[in-house]
Design a protein around this motif. Structure first.
Motif, mmCIF file in Angstrom:
data_model
loop_
_atom_site.group_PDB
_atom_site.id
_atom_site.type_symbol
_atom_site.label_atom_id
_atom_site.label_comp_id
_atom_site.label_asym_id
_atom_site.label_seq_id
_atom_site.Cartn_x
_atom_site.Cartn_y
_atom_site.Cartn_z
ATOM 1 N N ILE A 249 -2.923 0.442 -0.292
ATOM 2 C CA ILE A 249 -2.042 -0.678 0.061
ATOM 3 C C ILE A 249 -1.859 -0.612 1.562
ATOM 4 C CG2 ILE A 249 0.237 -1.724 -0.247
ATOM 5 C CD1 ILE A 249 0.258 -0.565 -3.055
ATOM 6 N N PHE A 250 -2.480 -1.523 2.248
ATOM 7 C CA PHE A 250 -2.464 -1.497 3.702
ATOM 8 C C PHE A 250 -1.111 -1.948 4.245
ATOM 9 C CE2 PHE A 250 -6.744 -0.398 4.860
ATOM 10 C CZ PHE A 250 -7.496 -0.739 3.752
ATOM 11 N N ASP A 251 -0.786 -1.464 5.429
ATOM 12 C CA ASP A 251 0.394 -1.974 6.119
ATOM 13 C C ASP A 251 0.299 -3.494 6.201
ATOM 14 O OD1 ASP A 251 0.902 0.679 8.610
ATOM 15 O OD2 ASP A 251 1.376 0.559 6.471
ATOM 16 N N GLY A 252 1.402 -4.154 5.923
ATOM 17 C CA GLY A 252 1.408 -5.608 5.981
ATOM 18 C C GLY A 252 0.909 -6.291 4.725
ATOM 19 N N ALA A 253 0.567 -5.509 3.714
ATOM 20 C CA ALA A 253 0.052 -6.101 2.481
ATOM 21 C C ALA A 253 1.087 -7.051 1.876
ATOM 22 C CB ALA A 253 -0.314 -5.013 1.487
ATOM 23 N N ASN A 254 0.588 -8.118 1.308
ATOM 24 C CA ASN A 254 1.423 -9.127 0.649
ATOM 25 C C ASN A 254 0.990 -9.133 -0.817
ATOM 26 O OD1 ASN A 254 2.786 -12.238 1.476
ATOM 27 N ND2 ASN A 254 1.940 -11.890 -0.537
ATOM 28 N N LEU A 255 1.631 -8.308 -1.626
ATOM 29 C CA LEU A 255 1.207 -8.178 -3.009
ATOM 30 C C LEU A 255 1.804 -9.293 -3.864
ATOM 31 C CD1 LEU A 255 1.377 -4.326 -3.572
ATOM 32 C CD2 LEU A 255 -0.384 -5.714 -2.490
ATOM 33 N N ALA A 256 1.018 -9.755 -4.814
ATOM 34 C CA ALA A 256 1.452 -10.813 -5.728
ATOM 35 C C ALA A 256 0.715 -10.632 -7.046
ATOM 36 C CB ALA A 256 1.177 -12.180 -5.106
ATOM 37 N N PHE A 257 0.973 -11.555 -7.989
ATOM 38 C CA PHE A 257 0.481 -11.367 -9.349
ATOM 39 C C PHE A 257 -0.288 -12.580 -9.858
ATOM 40 C CE2 PHE A 257 3.051 -7.624 -9.844
ATOM 41 C CZ PHE A 257 4.211 -7.877 -9.149
ATOM 42 N N LEU A 258 -1.335 -12.284 -10.592
ATOM 43 C CA LEU A 258 -2.017 -13.276 -11.420
ATOM 44 C C LEU A 258 -1.927 -12.779 -12.848
ATOM 45 C CD1 LEU A 258 -5.293 -14.009 -9.406
ATOM 46 C CD2 LEU A 258 -3.547 -15.687 -9.980
ATOM 47 N N THR A 259 -1.782 -13.696 -13.788
ATOM 48 C CA THR A 259 -1.712 -13.294 -15.189
ATOM 49 C C THR A 259 -2.714 -14.085 -16.010
ATOM 50 O OG1 THR A 259 0.000 -14.920 -15.685
ATOM 51 C CG2 THR A 259 0.730 -12.726 -15.017
ATOM 52 N N ASN A 260 -3.138 -13.497 -17.108
ATOM 53 C CA ASN A 260 -4.097 -14.134 -17.993
ATOM 54 C C ASN A 260 -3.701 -13.799 -19.409
ATOM 55 O OD1 ASN A 260 -6.405 -14.703 -19.639
ATOM 56 N ND2 ASN A 260 -7.681 -14.667 -17.819
ATOM 57 N N GLY A 261 -3.342 -14.812 -20.197
ATOM 58 C CA GLY A 261 -2.920 -14.536 -21.554
ATOM 59 C C GLY A 261 -2.802 -15.797 -22.364
ATOM 60 N N ASN A 262 -2.290 -15.636 -23.558
ATOM 61 C CA ASN A 262 -2.228 -16.749 -24.498
ATOM 62 C C ASN A 262 -0.821 -17.277 -24.725
ATOM 63 O OD1 ASN A 262 -4.984 -16.646 -24.926
ATOM 64 N ND2 ASN A 262 -4.796 -15.138 -26.546
ATOM 65 N N SER A 263 0.170 -16.671 -24.101
ATOM 66 C CA SER A 263 1.529 -17.151 -24.339
ATOM 67 C C SER A 263 2.389 -16.828 -23.134
ATOM 68 C CB SER A 263 2.116 -16.502 -25.592
ATOM 69 O OG SER A 263 2.161 -15.110 -25.439
ATOM 70 N N SER A 264 3.452 -17.579 -22.999
ATOM 71 C CA SER A 264 4.368 -17.337 -21.891
ATOM 72 C C SER A 264 5.317 -16.206 -22.236
ATOM 73 C CB SER A 264 5.162 -18.605 -21.574
ATOM 74 O OG SER A 264 4.291 -19.631 -21.162
ATOM 75 N N SER A 265 5.711 -15.468 -21.229
ATOM 76 C CA SER A 265 6.614 -14.359 -21.464
ATOM 77 C C SER A 265 7.286 -13.999 -20.161
ATOM 78 C CB SER A 265 5.836 -13.155 -22.014
ATOM 79 O OG SER A 265 6.725 -12.122 -22.383
ATOM 80 N N ASN A 266 8.248 -13.119 -20.262
ATOM 81 C CA ASN A 266 8.952 -12.629 -19.094
ATOM 82 C C ASN A 266 8.777 -11.119 -19.068
ATOM 83 O OD1 ASN A 266 10.780 -13.350 -16.866
ATOM 84 N ND2 ASN A 266 12.131 -11.892 -17.864
ATOM 85 N N TRP A 267 8.411 -10.586 -17.912
ATOM 86 C CA TRP A 267 8.268 -9.134 -17.858
ATOM 87 C C TRP A 267 9.019 -8.587 -16.668
ATOM 88 C CZ3 TRP A 267 6.157 -6.869 -13.544
ATOM 89 C CH2 TRP A 267 5.313 -7.646 -12.734
ATOM 90 N N LEU A 268 9.418 -7.361 -16.809
ATOM 91 C CA LEU A 268 9.977 -6.651 -15.677
ATOM 92 C C LEU A 268 9.325 -5.282 -15.641
ATOM 93 C CD1 LEU A 268 12.263 -4.521 -17.071
ATOM 94 C CD2 LEU A 268 13.504 -6.662 -17.240
ATOM 95 N N GLY A 269 9.154 -4.792 -14.450
ATOM 96 C CA GLY A 269 8.420 -3.552 -14.342
ATOM 97 C C GLY A 269 8.600 -2.876 -12.999
ATOM 98 N N ASN A 270 7.852 -1.804 -12.834
ATOM 99 C CA ASN A 270 7.963 -0.987 -11.652
ATOM 100 C C ASN A 270 6.590 -0.705 -11.063
ATOM 101 O OD1 ASN A 270 9.439 0.798 -9.800
ATOM 102 N ND2 ASN A 270 8.271 2.405 -10.784
ATOM 103 N N ILE A 271 6.518 -0.878 -9.764
ATOM 104 C CA ILE A 271 5.315 -0.518 -9.016
ATOM 105 C C ILE A 271 5.692 0.654 -8.118
ATOM 106 C CG2 ILE A 271 3.627 -1.266 -7.310
ATOM 107 C CD1 ILE A 271 5.411 -3.956 -9.137
ATOM 108 N N ARG A 272 5.040 1.770 -8.314
ATOM 109 C CA ARG A 272 5.300 2.956 -7.485
ATOM 110 C C ARG A 272 4.110 3.204 -6.571
ATOM 111 N NH1 ARG A 272 7.933 8.640 -9.229
ATOM 112 N NH2 ARG A 272 9.738 7.271 -8.994
ATOM 113 N N THR A 273 4.417 3.417 -5.331
ATOM 114 C CA THR A 273 3.393 3.778 -4.367
ATOM 115 C C THR A 273 3.756 5.109 -3.716
ATOM 116 O OG1 THR A 273 4.446 2.676 -2.477
ATOM 117 C CG2 THR A 273 3.002 1.346 -3.863
ATOM 118 N N VAL A 274 2.752 5.791 -3.249
ATOM 119 C CA VAL A 274 2.956 7.078 -2.591
ATOM 120 C C VAL A 274 2.199 7.055 -1.277
ATOM 121 C CG1 VAL A 274 0.999 8.125 -3.806
ATOM 122 C CG2 VAL A 274 2.815 9.591 -2.905
ATOM 123 N N TRP A 275 2.705 7.739 -0.279
ATOM 124 C CA TRP A 275 1.969 7.755 0.995
ATOM 125 C C TRP A 275 1.916 9.159 1.579
ATOM 126 C CZ3 TRP A 275 7.067 5.969 1.011
ATOM 127 C CH2 TRP A 275 7.955 6.616 1.873
ATOM 128 N N GLY A 276 0.936 9.362 2.419
ATOM 129 C CA GLY A 276 0.776 10.650 3.070
ATOM 130 C C GLY A 276 -0.331 10.597 4.096
#
Lengths: 276, 270
Positions: A249-276
């Motif tokens: 994940i580069f500095d300045g990254a603009n992360l977003a989402f695309l979805t592909n499925g058969n029904s509408s839904s609502n999700w919540l979740g967590n994205i964890r990143t680590v650096w070193g």
């Protein structure tokens, strides 16, 4: 400390060199089609929805409204560690969620009629500047009411302009923000820029889209789990020990989402990143 | 030393940017019947469509061939596949294969021996061990399901004149892009080259390519559901992706509806 193996990643986590981003999105799907959540309206959406790119072109970075972003860590490097989603009410799957880095876009491109080349001229890429692996997508902001046959003129990963995507037919969309990936000419491996989109024929009379250049990072599968309060769903993928891809994940990254499925839904979740 | 000597070394290579992540899409055609294999070589998408191979002695494929899923050469470093993921609009089994050599213009519309005289495999799998021979339909067959067999080929030990068992096409009317695997002689485990193909029972029309390929990874897909296989710890396969590899997808559909396949292949090198 730099990341050189499992132990160093573990040490980085214990040293607090990680970020968790809690996201919540609404998945509006059209069976068998990809849909973007960039402009999906939801009062609970986090990050908040973005806006369509300007007709003159938008360059995306972490400060762009709608971005899932992380602080810059240079000279360290940031990597995606894990991605998990769930919903206390269950999720009606199956579907998949792609996290991508949204690079540039041009809005208000009409595909409503076969009226010659529509000027696009996407801005210079802010990341992945060679264009290798960069994909071009159409993100519909006004639904189409027919099948559209189109192609695009672009500059490839070698900087050669005047390339033309093979003609393709986009399906009718029943709701906004469905997305279609553009084909690429044989031999090419990415898009540096898109100059124009040409509709050769259409069975409809409507359709406006944004041309988006993006770099996919990961896809997470959400199987059909159930839709009752007693069947919560939780899916999580670890990209170090479960599936060793660790996308950068580069500095300045603009992360977003695309979805592909058969029904509408609502999700919540967590994205964890680590650096070193 | 080239290659990886442990998990941490793979992580170090990824951190150092010694990796490539190929994301693509293939808009494929419909197969004849459920369970029939189908190629994506001539399908549009990302990568773009490949071209038909040459007639005998055929086309030798490398990463520079249009249509290939390819990665930059890294010799003396070695590249390995770490993960394969995909989603498709139809349920299927998806293979990632290295397309090595192909010969076009083999008619199934008349019986008898057809000259193949395939070119030597170049740059990888030259022994033929694990290399499979398939037919790829380029003109649809009609009226009668062809019956064919490898009449003369060179096996993985360099023995010439090997004869494979017969195989019957899955239907009288097989579609463009369908693939049929050719059985080998008992005891053989690969193909270096094919001299002749025999059509034992002919169709009224039909033509095929003969393709030599090496399977690298397989992944089952439920329609519209992403699946990804880790090739390091989950399956411990770590398939080598040689310099010049010409990767492509082929699939075994559970139905007969044409699929669109989105995929990713992640590799690293050292």
């Amino acid at each position: 400390m730099s990341l050189s193996g499992v132990a160093s990643i573990d040490a980085a986590l214990r040293a607090g060199q990680f970020d968790d981003y809690y996201a919540e999105q609404t998945v509006n799907t059209n069976a068998g089609q990809w849909c973007s959540t960039w402009q999906t309206a939801s009062s609970t959406q986090f990050p908040a929805k973005g806006v369509a790119p300007s007709s003159g072109g938008t360059t995306y970075n972490g400060a762009t409204a709608g971005a899932l972003n992380f602080n810059n860590v240079s000279p360290s490097k940031r990597f995606l560690y894990s991605f998990g989603v769930g919903n206390a009410s269950g999720m009606a799957g199956p579907f998949c969620i792609m996290i991508y880095d949204r690079l540039v876009g041009v809005g208000s491109v009409s595909v409503a009629s076969a009226s010659g080349a529509q000027t696009v001229n996407t801005p210079n890429l802010p990341r992945y500047t060679s264009g290798v692996g960069v994909q071009a997508w159409l993100e519909f902001t006004t639904v189409t009411n027919g099948n559209i046959t189109l192609s695009a003129s672009y500059t490839n990963q070698s900087g050669s302009s005047g390339q033309t995507t093979p003609s393709q037919v986009t399906p009718t969309q029943s709701q906004n923000f469905c997305a279609v990936q553009l084909n690429i000419a044989p031999g090419d491996t990415g898009f540096q820029s898109v100059q124009s989109v040409t509709v050769s024929s259409t069975t409809g009379t409507a359709g406006v889209c944004s041309v988006i250049l993006l770099k996919p990072l990961v896809c997470l599968a959400i199987p059909g789990i159930g839709a009752t309060a007693t069947q919560p769903g939780q899916i999580e993928q670890n990209y170090v020990l479960g599936n060793l891809v660790m996308p950068r994940i580069f500095d300045g990254a603009n992360l977003a989402f695309l979805t592909n499925g058969n029904s509408s839904s609502n999700w919540l979740g967590n994205i964890r990143t680590v650096w070193g | 030393m080239a290659g990886f000597n442990g998990y941490d070394q793979i992580i170090s290579s990824i951190v150092a940017g010694q990796c490539d992540d190929y994301w693509g899409v293939k808009v494929s055609g419909a197969n004849t019947a459920a369970g029939v294999w189908h190629t994506t070589w001539l399908d549009s998408g990302f990568p773009g469509a490949g071209s038909a191979p040459a007639a005998t002695p055929g086309t030798v494929y490398n990463g520079a061939t249009n249509g290939s899923i390819n990665f930059a050469n890294q010799s003396p470093s070695q590249r390995y596949g770490l993960s394969v993921g995909a989603t498709a609009t139809q349920s299927m089994t998806l293979w990632v294969v290295d397309r090595l050599v192909a010969v076009s213009g083999l008619s199934t519309a008349s019986t008898g021996s057809k000259t193949v005289s395939s070119s030597a495999i170049a740059g990888r799998y030259t022994s033929g061990a694990g290399v499979q021979a398939w037919l790829e339909v380029t003109t649809a067959t009609t009226t009668t399901a062809p019956v064919v067999h490898l009449l003369s080929y060179t096996n993985q030990a360099g023995s010439t004149g090997q004869v494979g068992a017969q195989v019957t096409f899955p239907a009288a009317a097989t579609k463009l892009g369908d693939m049929i695997q050719l059985p080998l002689q008992a005891g053989d485990s690969g193909v270096q080259a094919v001299s002749t193909l025999n059509v034992d029972t002919a169709s009224s029309a039909g033509a095929v390519n003969l393709v030599l390929l090496k399977p690298l990874a397989a992944i089952p897909l439920v329609a519209s559901q992403w699946n990804e296989r880790d090739l390091v710890l989950q399956l411990a396969a770590l398939p080598r992706i040689f310099d010049g590899a010409n990767l492509m997808l082929m699939f075994q559909n559970t139905g007969t509806t044409a699929p669109t396949i989105n995929f990713r292949i992640f590799s690293a090198y050292n």
